[in-house]
Design an enzyme around this catalytic site. Structure first.
Site, mmCIF file in Angstrom:
data_model
loop_
_atom_site.group_PDB
_atom_site.id
_atom_site.type_symbol
_atom_site.label_atom_id
_atom_site.label_comp_id
_atom_site.label_asym_id
_atom_site.label_seq_id
_atom_site.Cartn_x
_atom_site.Cartn_y
_atom_site.Cartn_z
ATOM 1 N N ARG A 1 0.845 -1.196 0.000
ATOM 2 C CA ARG A 1 0.000 0.000 0.000
ATOM 3 C C ARG A 1 0.879 1.244 0.000
ATOM 4 O O ARG A 1 1.048 1.920 1.013
ATOM 5 C CB ARG A 1 -0.959 -0.049 1.189
ATOM 6 C CG ARG A 1 -2.068 -1.062 0.937
ATOM 7 C CD ARG A 1 -3.087 -1.132 2.021
ATOM 8 N NE ARG A 1 -4.360 -1.615 1.491
ATOM 9 C CZ ARG A 1 -5.420 -1.878 2.232
ATOM 10 N NH1 ARG A 1 -5.373 -1.688 3.531
ATOM 11 N NH2 ARG A 1 -6.529 -2.322 1.673
ATOM 12 N N GLN B 1 -1.370 2.553 -5.875
ATOM 13 C CA GLN B 1 -2.767 2.804 -5.536
ATOM 14 C C GLN B 1 -3.739 2.301 -6.594
ATOM 15 O O GLN B 1 -4.804 1.765 -6.272
ATOM 16 C CB GLN B 1 -2.986 4.297 -5.301
ATOM 17 C CG GLN B 1 -2.451 4.781 -3.964
ATOM 18 C CD GLN B 1 -2.713 6.260 -3.739
ATOM 19 O OE1 GLN B 1 -3.105 6.979 -4.668
ATOM 20 N NE2 GLN B 1 -2.504 6.725 -2.525
ATOM 21 N N ASP C 1 -4.419 -1.431 -6.142
ATOM 22 C CA ASP C 1 -4.817 -1.874 -4.812
ATOM 23 C C ASP C 1 -6.234 -2.449 -4.834
ATOM 24 O O ASP C 1 -7.219 -1.754 -4.622
ATOM 25 C CB ASP C 1 -4.710 -0.697 -3.841
ATOM 26 C CG ASP C 1 -4.905 -1.111 -2.395
ATOM 27 O OD1 ASP C 1 -5.309 -2.267 -2.156
ATOM 28 O OD2 ASP C 1 -4.653 -0.275 -1.503
ATOM 29 N N SER D 1 -8.353 -2.229 -1.580
ATOM 30 C CA SER D 1 -9.026 -0.950 -1.392
ATOM 31 C C SER D 1 -10.238 -0.808 -2.316
ATOM 32 O O SER D 1 -11.308 -0.364 -1.893
ATOM 33 C CB SER D 1 -8.057 0.208 -1.632
ATOM 34 O OG SER D 1 -7.083 0.273 -0.609
ATOM 35 N N TYR E 1 -1.676 -1.278 8.470
ATOM 36 C CA TYR E 1 -2.529 -2.153 9.248
ATOM 37 C C TYR E 1 -2.301 -1.917 10.731
ATOM 38 O O TYR E 1 -1.264 -1.402 11.154
ATOM 39 C CB TYR E 1 -2.238 -3.625 8.938
ATOM 40 C CG TYR E 1 -2.547 -4.031 7.523
ATOM 41 C CD1 TYR E 1 -3.848 -4.269 7.121
ATOM 42 C CD2 TYR E 1 -1.525 -4.173 6.577
ATOM 43 C CE1 TYR E 1 -4.141 -4.649 5.822
ATOM 44 C CE2 TYR E 1 -1.805 -4.543 5.276
ATOM 45 C CZ TYR E 1 -3.114 -4.787 4.908
ATOM 46 O OH TYR E 1 -3.388 -5.157 3.632
#
Length: 371
Positions: A128, A133, A136, A139, A232
């Protein structure tokens, strides 16, 4: 005209398979992305009916430049879910596989893929970082889950979400608590706000408080900081768990809706909503537990089921993104496209550079020639 006749180098062949898991309606690539890949020289072979669950007919793929045929012989096999034993048996050594492979929770499955000689990239393992992005998938699919979780909660609730003023009186807005403020949690907060609810977010990483406020929600501060690596949360100590549990138990009782999204990769989901907290909620309240696939965040959750305990409806849907297959597939397809393009050379041939931190992290099995 084939590539030999045209004199052009043949690009990689990507296969798009029809998902066979129960309830899985997504597809790894949609026609819009197929067209973009075809424009770069990538050949795409789509299994008949691959897009049916997402309401995409075979003709749409053909119009985008794909062929309808056997995707299992392609250089790259693009999937959503991890292959089962029968699907893996259709693959050959030195092929490449892309999909949700659950490397931290499905070690045996990863070993089987490695034993088959297949090079595999798990989309969950994409780091991440800002450069990744667009790849991902956690997400992109988390956004779908967060949105749909609120819709499910509103459907199950016995109360309105927005404040309503009528000739018969005023109805207060529903209070919504979201536990776990990752992508899914933030989307849930934003959606609850749009529906007129009064949302509050909680996470063990206090640095996300500003993100919670940015979507119009309040922040629940319990005084615990468990920020970990890679975006996380770290695992809480026993003392922190006890402190969190008691504080949450007291707070939960005051909400009409609780949506839980807390996950720790490779571990059972943390228990955030105790049976005592459920018992203390008003009858007619709703809990939507998005962590059912790893045991659930609520002590009374029954994964995949909707149950009523102490007058509270507890919903634990599995694979929510698959219930919105059109947009979920579009988003996932874009993720796969970006990852694929990172693996290709200038002639659209498969040539992953494992000095790239994204590919190095996402690759969970390697073929011998790549070592």
């Amino acid at each position: 005209m084939d590539s030999a006749q045209s004199g052009k180098a043949q690009g990689a062949v990507v296969g798009v398979v029809r998902e066979t898991n129960d309830g899985e309606r997504r597809v790894a690539l949609v026609p819009k992305v197929v067209g973009k890949l075809a424009g770069k020289g990538v050949q795409v072979v789509v299994e008949a009916g691959a897009g049916a669950g997402a309401l995409i007919p075979d003709d749409a793929y053909v119009e985008a430049g794909a062929q309808i045929g056997d995707p299992w012989s392609a250089d790259v096999v693009a999937k959503v879910a991890a292959p089962d034993a029968g699907e893996l048996a259709r693959m050959r050594p030195e092929q490449t596989l892309i999909g949700f492979l659950n490397p931290r929770g499905n070690a045996d499955g990863i070993k089987e893929i490695a034993a088959a000689g297949v090079q595999a990239f798990a989309v969950e393992a994409i780091p991440r970082i800002s450069r990744a992005q667009a790849m991902d998938a956690l997400s992109s699919q988390g956004n779908v889950s967060g949105y749909k979780a609120v819709i499910v909660a509103a459907s199950e609730s016995t109360r309105f979400f927005p404040m309503l003023t009528t000739a018969a009186g005023t109805v207060k807005p529903a209070t919504v608590l979201v536990l776990g403020v990752g992508v899914a949690g933030l989307q849930a907060l934003a959606t609850a706000k749009r529906l007129g609810g009064r949302p509050t977010g909680y996470d063990v990483r206090p640095e996300v408080a500003d993100q919670v406020r940015s979507v119009g929600a309040q922040w629940l501060d319990l005084g615990i900081d468990a920020a970990g690596e890679g975006g996380y949360a770290r695992e809480l100590t026993e003392a922190e768990r006890d402190q969190q549990q008691q504080a949450l138990e007291d707070a939960i009782k005051g909400f009409d809706v609780v949506i839980t999204t807390a996950l720790v990769p490779g571990r059972p989901a943390p228990r955030l909503v105790t049976a005592a907290a459920v018992e203390g909620m008003r009858p007619g309240s709703v809990i939507v537990d998005l962590a059912g696939e790893t045991g659930g965040n609520c002590e009374l959750t029954e994964p995949g089921q909707t149950v009523v305990k102490h007058g509270v409806t507890i919903v634990s849907p599995l694979n929510l993104p698959a219930t919105m297959p059109e947009h979920a597939s579009e988003l996932y397809s874009r993720n796969v496209q970006e990852l694929l393009e990172l693996m290709l050379d200038d002639d659209a041939r498969l040539a992953p550079d494992f000095s790239d931190e994204i590919l190095a992290a996402a690759c969970v099995t390697r073929t011998e020639e790549d070592h």
